[in-house]
Enzyme design. Sequence first.
Site, PDB file in Angstrom:
ATOM      1  N   TYR A   1      -2.123  -6.340  -6.908  1.00  0.00           N
ATOM      2  CA  TYR A   1      -0.724  -6.382  -7.377  1.00  0.00           C
ATOM      3  C   TYR A   1      -0.506  -5.601  -8.675  1.00  0.00           C
ATOM      4  CZ  TYR A   1      -1.315 -10.447  -4.353  1.00  0.00           C
ATOM      5  OH  TYR A   1      -1.667 -11.266  -3.315  1.00  0.00           O
TER       6      TYR A   1
ATOM      7  N   HIS B   1      -1.862   1.024   1.796  1.00  0.00           N
ATOM      8  CA  HIS B   1      -2.660  -0.103   2.290  1.00  0.00           C
ATOM      9  C   HIS B   1      -3.058   0.135   3.741  1.00  0.00           C
ATOM     10  CE1 HIS B   1      -0.273  -1.582  -1.092  1.00  0.00           C
ATOM     11  NE2 HIS B   1      -1.253  -2.430  -1.309  1.00  0.00           N
TER      12      HIS B   1
ATOM     13  N   HIS C   1      -8.573 -11.302  -3.955  1.00  0.00           N
ATOM     14  CA  HIS C   1      -7.237 -10.739  -4.128  1.00  0.00           C
ATOM     15  C   HIS C   1      -6.249 -11.689  -4.818  1.00  0.00           C
ATOM     16  CE1 HIS C   1      -3.712  -8.202  -3.068  1.00  0.00           C
ATOM     17  NE2 HIS C   1      -4.602  -7.248  -2.998  1.00  0.00           N
TER      18      HIS C   1
ATOM     19  N   ASP D   1      -5.775   0.366  -0.112  1.00  0.00           N
ATOM     20  CA  ASP D   1      -6.205  -0.942  -0.618  1.00  0.00           C
ATOM     21  C   ASP D   1      -6.266  -2.009   0.485  1.00  0.00           C
ATOM     22  OD1 ASP D   1      -5.897   0.439  -2.984  1.00  0.00           O
ATOM     23  OD2 ASP D   1      -4.600  -1.071  -3.922  1.00  0.00           O
ATOM     24  N   ASP D   2      -7.036  -3.028   0.197  1.00  0.00           N
ATOM     25  CA  ASP D   2      -7.035  -4.333   0.881  1.00  0.00           C
ATOM     26  C   ASP D   2      -7.919  -4.412   2.122  1.00  0.00           C
ATOM     27  OD1 ASP D   2      -5.252  -4.924  -1.090  1.00  0.00           O
ATOM     28  OD2 ASP D   2      -3.573  -5.415   0.222  1.00  0.00           O
TER      29      ASP D   2
HETATM   30 ZN   LIG Z   1      -4.324  -5.217  -2.840  1.00  0.00          ZN
END
Ligand SMILES: [Zn+2]
Length: 235
Positions: free
Chosen positions: A133, A187, A96, A41-42
């Site tokens: 989250y 991540h 986000h 993620d991210d």
């Molecule tokens: Zn995230």
Amino acid sequence: MSGTQASARALIALPDDIINTDAATITAVSTPSPVVAMTFDDGPHPTNTPRLLDMLRERGIRATFYLIGNRVVQYPEIARRIAEEGHEIGNHSYTHPFLDRLSASTVTSEIDRTTDAIFQVTGRPPVTFRPPYGAFTRSQRTGLHATRALPTILWSVDPQDWRRPGASVVANRILQHTHQGSIVLSHDIHRGTIDAMPQTLDGLTARGLQFVTISQIIGWPLWQSRTFRRVVQTG
Ligand SMILES: [Zn+2]
């Protein structure tokens, strides 16, 4: 108990209203095949994502990347590389935020802008969504599935790599908790997470587990093989 304690929650956590995995909410799958899905993620991140992509390519492993829309716009060439190397890209919102605190129209905008950004860069829209989250209510998940045909993909293995516990801790946590049908959260914006991947990937492979994308693990066609017709909205 103080109010602070009562309202405390882990920064990244599964929603507390999950009863069972259903079509709108998936945390893991029950499968007779020895498969697992790694999710990152991210990103995209300018240095960590390419380093991870190199590791995956060396091993012939496909993964799923839940990208943030504004980072796709910032790093389009990395997003394109993710897609071109056979990985799947999912929707992880545009900025986000904690979506469970936002209005329905803002949530829709966060998701639609991200879908559009990914489509602009890769030529295909994401087919699954992961909330930042894990903060996404049951009615939000059901609504997104009904209106955008996007299931919410959560996870069954969380090494809490965002706390930066060190590469060996991340690897050991994943190796300890991952089994057939697991969806692993991590991540690719953290250097330590990338450092953990050789041991993690090779350790899971040594146990006979095979890596598939989210679409594959839920029984859908490979993301790259899907064809899309752009829907033009009128009015
Ligand atoms: Zn995230």
